[in-house]
Design a protein around this motif. Structure first.
Motif, PDB file in Angstrom:
ATOM      1  N   ASN A  46       0.821  -1.338   0.064  1.00  0.00           N
ATOM      2  CA  ASN A  46       0.007   0.030   0.018  1.00  0.00           C
ATOM      3  C   ASN A  46       0.838   1.375   0.110  1.00  0.00           C
ATOM      4  O   ASN A  46       2.049   1.085   0.148  1.00  0.00           O
ATOM      5  N   VAL A  47       0.339   2.348  -0.060  1.00  0.00           N
ATOM      6  CA  VAL A  47       1.208   3.649  -0.240  1.00  0.00           C
ATOM      7  C   VAL A  47       2.028   3.940   1.114  1.00  0.00           C
ATOM      8  O   VAL A  47       3.101   4.389   0.988  1.00  0.00           O
ATOM      9  N   TYR A  80      -5.661   6.234  -3.749  1.00  0.00           N
ATOM     10  CA  TYR A  80      -5.009   7.521  -3.100  1.00  0.00           C
ATOM     11  C   TYR A  80      -3.998   7.974  -4.463  1.00  0.00           C
ATOM     12  O   TYR A  80      -3.180   7.046  -4.787  1.00  0.00           O
ATOM     13  N   THR A  81      -3.893   9.191  -4.415  1.00  0.00           N
ATOM     14  CA  THR A  81      -2.679   9.805  -5.243  1.00  0.00           C
ATOM     15  C   THR A  81      -1.823  10.475  -4.223  1.00  0.00           C
ATOM     16  O   THR A  81      -2.443  11.342  -3.384  1.00  0.00           O
ATOM     17  N   VAL A  82      -0.823  10.191  -3.987  1.00  0.00           N
ATOM     18  CA  VAL A  82       0.088  10.717  -2.662  1.00  0.00           C
ATOM     19  C   VAL A  82       1.277  11.544  -3.247  1.00  0.00           C
ATOM     20  O   VAL A  82       2.234  10.901  -4.356  1.00  0.00           O
ATOM     21  N   ALA A 125      -6.806   6.149  -8.754  1.00  0.00           N
ATOM     22  CA  ALA A 125      -5.560   6.888  -8.499  1.00  0.00           C
ATOM     23  C   ALA A 125      -4.991   7.647  -9.842  1.00  0.00           C
ATOM     24  O   ALA A 125      -5.337   7.133 -10.910  1.00  0.00           O
ATOM     25  N   ALA A 169       1.314   1.451  -6.153  1.00  0.00           N
ATOM     26  CA  ALA A 169       0.753   0.708  -5.003  1.00  0.00           C
ATOM     27  C   ALA A 169      -0.535  -0.088  -5.176  1.00  0.00           C
ATOM     28  O   ALA A 169      -1.213   0.185  -6.028  1.00  0.00           O
ATOM     29  N   GLY A 172      -3.275   2.748  -4.840  1.00  0.00           N
ATOM     30  CA  GLY A 172      -2.889   4.131  -5.259  1.00  0.00           C
ATOM     31  C   GLY A 172      -1.679   4.218  -5.981  1.00  0.00           C
ATOM     32  O   GLY A 172      -1.015   3.074  -6.403  1.00  0.00           O
ATOM     33  N   VAL A 174       2.146   6.888  -5.927  1.00  0.00           N
ATOM     34  CA  VAL A 174       2.920   7.743  -5.054  1.00  0.00           C
ATOM     35  C   VAL A 174       3.718   8.540  -6.386  1.00  0.00           C
ATOM     36  O   VAL A 174       4.493   7.857  -7.162  1.00  0.00           O
TER      37      VAL A 174
END
Length: 184
Positions: A46-47, A80-82, A125, A169, A172, A174
C-alpha cells in the motif's frame, strides 16, 4: 509559532499540474535520491508501505504515524494519489517555518492538515498520464493546481517540482516531490 511561517510551508505546493509533462522533463535522479525498486512486490504494497520501503521518505513516514494516518492510508479499498515530499523537502520546510520536527509533530491538527494536502482520494489513482493542468481537491479540502509547466502549486502560490512519478501501490500511486505543500 506564527501562522505566516506555517503558511510558508504550505506554499511548497503539491504540484499535480504537470505530471503528464513531467515524464519527459524530469531531471535525472541524483545519486543520493534512491527511488524504490519497481517490482511486482512493490505493486502489492500500500502507499504507506511504499513510503516505508524508501529511506528518503523516513520523515514522511514518521509524520504519517504521528498524525495517526497510517491506518487510513493503508486502506486496501482506497484509490490514493500521494505527493510524497522527500526528507530534504521536510528539512527545508522546517527551516523556513522555524519549527522543529518535534514541534510540528506535536501539533496534530496542523500536521494532519499539511499531510492531507499531499493526498488526493478518488475513484481512481492519478497516474502521470491522467493528470492535466487545472485544480484538484486534496483530502484536506485544499486546492492544488497543476501548472501548465508540470509543477504543483498550493493555495499560497508556491510550487513543487515532481521528481519521480507513478510508483504504483495496491491502493494508489506515489509521486515524489521536492517541497512540502502547505495549506492556507
Amino acid at each position: 509559532m506564527k501562522l505566516t511561517k506555517i503558511a510558508t510551508i504550505g506554499t511548497l505546493a503539491l504540484s499535480i499540474a504537470g505530471l503528464s509533462a513531467c515524464n519527459n522533463m524530469m531531471p535525472s535522479k541524483s545519486a543520493d535520491m534512491k527511488a524504490p525498486m519497481h517490482s511486482q512486490s512493490m505493486a502489492k504494497m500500500n502507499v504507506v508501505q511504499v513510503a516505508q520501503s524508501n529511506p528518503e521518505f523516513s520523515v514522511l513516514v514518521e509524520a504519517v504515524q504521528a498524525a495517526g494516518l497510517a491506518g487510513m492510508l493503508s486502506d486496501p479499498n482506497a484509490h490514493y494519489t500521494v505527493f510524497a515530499p522527500t526528507n530534504d523537502a521536510f528539512m527545508q520546510a522546517l527551516k523556513e517555518t522555524g519549527m522543529t520536527k518535534a514541534q510540528l509533530f506535536a501539533n496534530k491538527p496542523l500536521l494532519t492538515k499539511i499531510l492531507g494536502s499531499h493526498v488526493v482520494a478518488g475513484d481512481m489513482a492519478m497516474y502521470a498520464k491522467d493528470v492535466k493542468p487545472g485544480n484538484v481537491m486534496t483530502a484536506s479540502k485544499d486546492t492544488l493546481t497543476v501548472t501548465k509547466d508540470g509543477k504543483l502549486m498550493d493555495e499560497n502560490g508556491r510550487t513543487a517540482n515532481i521528481l519521480k512519478t507513478d510508483i504504483a501501490a495496491n491502493n494508489g500511486v506515489v509521486h515524489v516531490i521536492d517541497k512540502v505543500l502547505m495549506p492556507k
